[in-house]
Write an enzyme that holds these catalytic residues in place. Structure first.
Site, PDB file in Angstrom:
ATOM      1  N   LYS A  53     -30.313  83.802 -18.559  1.00  0.00           N
ATOM      2  CA  LYS A  53     -29.390  84.476 -17.635  1.00  0.00           C
ATOM      3  C   LYS A  53     -29.272  85.959 -17.978  1.00  0.00           C
ATOM      4  O   LYS A  53     -29.310  86.823 -17.096  1.00  0.00           O
ATOM      5  CB  LYS A  53     -28.000  83.801 -17.691  1.00  0.00           C
ATOM      6  CG  LYS A  53     -27.979  82.427 -17.033  1.00  0.00           C
ATOM      7  CD  LYS A  53     -26.685  81.664 -17.287  1.00  0.00           C
ATOM      8  CE  LYS A  53     -26.788  80.251 -16.714  1.00  0.00           C
ATOM      9  NZ  LYS A  53     -25.583  79.438 -16.908  1.00  0.00           N
ATOM     10  N   GLN A  97     -20.410  79.549 -20.533  1.00  0.00           N
ATOM     11  CA  GLN A  97     -21.402  78.478 -20.499  1.00  0.00           C
ATOM     12  C   GLN A  97     -20.764  77.146 -20.871  1.00  0.00           C
ATOM     13  O   GLN A  97     -20.027  77.040 -21.848  1.00  0.00           O
ATOM     14  CB  GLN A  97     -22.565  78.811 -21.449  1.00  0.00           C
ATOM     15  CG  GLN A  97     -23.738  77.853 -21.360  1.00  0.00           C
ATOM     16  CD  GLN A  97     -24.467  77.880 -20.019  1.00  0.00           C
ATOM     17  OE1 GLN A  97     -24.460  78.885 -19.311  1.00  0.00           O
ATOM     18  NE2 GLN A  97     -25.092  76.775 -19.666  1.00  0.00           N
ATOM     19  N   ASP A 120     -19.626  81.807 -11.277  1.00  0.00           N
ATOM     20  CA  ASP A 120     -20.093  80.423 -11.358  1.00  0.00           C
ATOM     21  C   ASP A 120     -19.532  79.581 -10.202  1.00  0.00           C
ATOM     22  O   ASP A 120     -20.052  78.505  -9.916  1.00  0.00           O
ATOM     23  CB  ASP A 120     -19.618  79.779 -12.677  1.00  0.00           C
ATOM     24  CG  ASP A 120     -20.740  79.601 -13.689  1.00  0.00           C
ATOM     25  OD1 ASP A 120     -21.900  79.501 -13.278  1.00  0.00           O
ATOM     26  OD2 ASP A 120     -20.430  79.544 -14.897  1.00  0.00           O
TER      27      ASP A 120
HETATM   28  N1  GUN Z   1     -23.887  74.377 -17.789  1.00  0.00           N
HETATM   29  C1  GUN Z   1     -24.818  73.775 -17.017  1.00  0.00           C
HETATM   30  N2  GUN Z   1     -24.958  74.433 -15.858  1.00  0.00           N
HETATM   31  C2  GUN Z   1     -24.105  75.470 -15.889  1.00  0.00           C
HETATM   32  C3  GUN Z   1     -23.805  76.521 -14.984  1.00  0.00           C
HETATM   33  O1  GUN Z   1     -24.346  76.627 -13.876  1.00  0.00           O
HETATM   34  N3  GUN Z   1     -22.865  77.406 -15.393  1.00  0.00           N
HETATM   35  C4  GUN Z   1     -22.233  77.293 -16.590  1.00  0.00           C
HETATM   36  N4  GUN Z   1     -21.321  78.199 -16.894  1.00  0.00           N
HETATM   37  N5  GUN Z   1     -22.486  76.342 -17.454  1.00  0.00           N
HETATM   38  C5  GUN Z   1     -23.421  75.438 -17.100  1.00  0.00           C
END
Ligand code: GUN
Length: 282
Positions: A53, A97, A120
């Site tokens: 990311k 995350q 998100d």
């Molecule tokens: N863990 C698995 N997928 C995601 C996501 O799209 N965003 C976040 N913040 N954590 C995750």
């Protein structure tokens, strides 16, 4: 007939190029988009996701702030950090995350993020906005799946039946809402649904988001259906694979997303799109 593949990697590159143009315009106006990414603990999969990311952000000309904390971080300290980031005008998106360590209440953490920075789309206010059809940030993975459907001319789904297997707050539930907003008739199922095969066979669009190798077999797929595989698993050989028995289902479906190279790259691309949108709306 063999299904056509939906190339998530190529489509994600296109989305990212569009995002980069918007980011450059904002930067030229003195407002470079910024994303703060917070990782608590050392979950190896999360470390990879977070690294990807941050790298994608920088490639698109956006600023990223990566903060990593020990798994022993106190919830109160994490909440305090989020409050500071909410006030920081150089930060337009905040991503924590998941999963978080068990002693931290993930809901409390997500609700602490300003909805204006909730790239998100996990905040209850974002989820509620999706539910009632109001503007707001949409979760990146289902948003990426919808973008793939649009790409193959399936952005409108009136008269179509979509089946989502999986009911997480991150993918299954928002995916179902987005498909409903595209006029599909929607069924949400899960791995414990009685006669899952019969339900899946009704699907014109089948989305698998459970996290179980080999969940969707060829006998569960209507000939010509669109099969979107959100699964991210390791098979017995340790190779990355989805929830769909790709080799067999490919012989039945009309369209199919591969793993890797399908939904995964789209998730990151949509995160960048949400972040640039957050900055534009600032
Ligand atoms: N863990 C698995 N997928 C995601 C996501 O799209 N965003 C976040 N913040 N954590 C995750």
């Amino acid at each position: 007939m063999t299904a056509q593949r939906i190339d998530g990697k190529a489509l994600a590159a296109q989305v990212r190029a569009e995002v980069a143009v918007r980011a450059a315009a904002l930067t030229a106006a003195g407002r470079q988009p910024g994303l703060a990414v917070i990782l608590v603990g050392a979950n190896p999969a999360s470390q990879v996701y977070v690294r990807n990311k941050v790298a994608a952000c920088e490639q698109a000309g956006m600023r990223s702030i990566l903060e990593t904390y020990a798994a022993t971080l106190h919830e109160a300290d994490l909440l305090a950090r989020i409050h500071t980031l909410n006030q920081d005008e150089a930060v337009h998106g905040i991503l924590v995350q998941l999963p978080l360590p068990a002693h931290i209440d993930a809901h409390r953490v997500i609700e602490a993020i300003s909805p204006r920075k909730d790239v998100d789309g996990f905040h209850v206010s974002s989820a509620g906005a999706l539910m009632v059809g109001q503007p707001g940030f949409r979760p990146c993975t289902p948003l990426g799946c919808m973008r793939m459907l649009e790409h193959i001319g399936m952005g409108r789904l009136r008269g179509k039946h979509a089946v989502v297997v999986g009911r997480s707050n991150i993918v299954g539930k928002p995916m179902a809402m987005m498909l409903l907003a595209a006029d599909a008739t929607v069924t949400i199922a899960h791995s414990g649904t009685a006669d899952l095969a019969a339900i899946c066979r009704q699907a014109d669009v089948l989305v698998a988001a459970v996290g179980k190798v080999g969940l969707i077999t060829a006998d569960m797929v209507k000939p010509g259906a669109v099969v979107i595989d959100v699964g991210m698993n390791r098979n017995a050989e340790g190779a990355l694979c989805g929830d769909v028995d790709f080799g067999a289902v490919e012989q039945v479906a009309g369209w199919i997303t591969p793993v890797p190279g399908g939904v995964g790259p789209m998730t990151i691309a949509m995160l960048l799109a949400n972040t640039v949108q957050a900055c534009e709306q600032f």
